[in-house]
Design an enzyme around this catalytic site. Sequence first.
Site, mmCIF file in Angstrom:
data_model
loop_
_atom_site.group_PDB
_atom_site.id
_atom_site.type_symbol
_atom_site.label_atom_id
_atom_site.label_comp_id
_atom_site.label_asym_id
_atom_site.label_seq_id
_atom_site.Cartn_x
_atom_site.Cartn_y
_atom_site.Cartn_z
ATOM 1 N N ASP A 139 -1.569 -9.753 0.407
ATOM 2 C CA ASP A 139 -1.632 -9.614 -0.935
ATOM 3 C C ASP A 139 -0.026 -10.064 -1.867
ATOM 4 O OD1 ASP A 139 -3.645 -7.969 -0.401
ATOM 5 O OD2 ASP A 139 -2.680 -6.223 -0.850
ATOM 6 N N TYR A 175 -7.889 2.895 5.571
ATOM 7 C CA TYR A 175 -7.002 1.763 5.784
ATOM 8 C C TYR A 175 -6.189 1.818 7.104
ATOM 9 C CZ TYR A 175 -4.342 -2.744 5.263
ATOM 10 O OH TYR A 175 -3.814 -3.842 5.542
HETATM 11 C C1 GLA Z 1 -5.380 -4.893 1.745
HETATM 12 C C2 GLA Z 1 -4.140 -4.821 2.229
HETATM 13 C C3 GLA Z 1 -3.922 -6.412 2.932
HETATM 14 C C4 GLA Z 1 -5.287 -6.568 3.990
HETATM 15 C C5 GLA Z 1 -6.490 -6.574 2.891
HETATM 16 C C6 GLA Z 1 -7.703 -6.877 3.758
HETATM 17 O O1 GLA Z 1 -5.345 -5.742 0.358
HETATM 18 O O2 GLA Z 1 -2.866 -4.925 1.469
HETATM 19 O O3 GLA Z 1 -2.885 -6.510 3.674
HETATM 20 O O4 GLA Z 1 -5.138 -6.133 5.060
HETATM 21 O O5 GLA Z 1 -6.416 -5.202 2.652
HETATM 22 O O6 GLA Z 1 -7.743 -7.963 4.145
#
Ligand code: GLA
Length: 366
Positions: free
Chosen positions: A154, A203
């Site tokens: 991101d 996550y």
């Molecule tokens: C979120 C995390 C990223 C990445 C995405 C999935 O956005 O912040 O680092 O792992 O999920 O691709």
Amino acid sequence: MKTQVYWAPGRVNLIGEFTDLSGGPVLPAALDLGVRIDAAPAKAISLVSHELGGAAELAADGKPLEGETDGWARYVAAVAIELALLGRPAVGLEGEITSTLPIGAGLSSSAALEVAVGLALCTVADFPLEPMELAQAARRAEHRAVGVPCGILDQAASVLGRAGNATLLETGSLAYEYVPLPEEIALVIVDSGVSRRLESSGYGARRDELERAFAALSGHDPHELTVAEIDEIAHSGGLDPIAARRLRHVVGESERVYEVARLLRDPSAANLQRLGEVFREGHESLRLDWEATTPELDLLVELAYEQGAVAARMTGGGFGGSIVVLARAKEAPALADAVVTAYGDRGDTPARAYICRASDGARRLS
Ligand code: GLA
């Protein structure tokens, strides 16, 4: 010194989901939605936001002036602390934050905030950082602020974006190159209205499961394996079924990133057709192997294809948030409306569509 304007965009990831947890490739584009800061140097940090509500009142090095820092101010504090650790002189910042990014839509509103604050703090203190240094400091700030063990996707996407292009980034070596987006293709993002917040999603759990899978592969380099080899190892009892599924997603997804980059560079009719298939495979892998989609995201993807999308899949961290659709530019507004209407007819939560342009990365606007 007078007020200056800083801008950091949100991102949409075209493909390469969760590959940044193990140094794999990603393919995001920076958006024309983002976070803007109008601020002047000051003794302390004092930033208000009418949209987000409240204010960040901190010492110039990010320490609280009184009490606990909460809400979005945690991100501001964490960025200031990370930059202080890198040696940034303690110059404060006074001004206002505005954002055109929907919160919880999976378009990296927190990364855009971190990068915009980082850029502003570095500028007022005359402490220039290389783009990837800024992205890495912003990523560490995300960990510090809310404890999310995210990858670099991101923050790097926000810093590196280039108008009209996606960024093919190797999250291990941090090497990157730009992939031009075909002019006839528009980027449509549809927010499912089911909000996601990294700190409360699965996550961290997925990241742990992936690490368990890597540990079980004694001797094998996961990045050298094919999906078929993973299935074989799992079959012979070398990997538990969950670990095998998570690994299969990451390995297959990395291959899809390179294929999508190749297809975008040569957007013949046959290649656009294949692009649709690869996005579908990516979404299915997130649904079945990584298990991060929701029924709402699955429905939106189906509706997008029904309405003639070239390609559609879940984007970002999953467990809610948005899908990304590649549509023929002329058809994009009608497609977006039709998907939102059909989704509204099927459930209680309204969706919202954004037709976006791939845009330049974080910068000072004046
Ligand atoms: C979120 C995390 C990223 C990445 C995405 C999935 O956005 O912040 O680092 O792992 O999920 O691709």
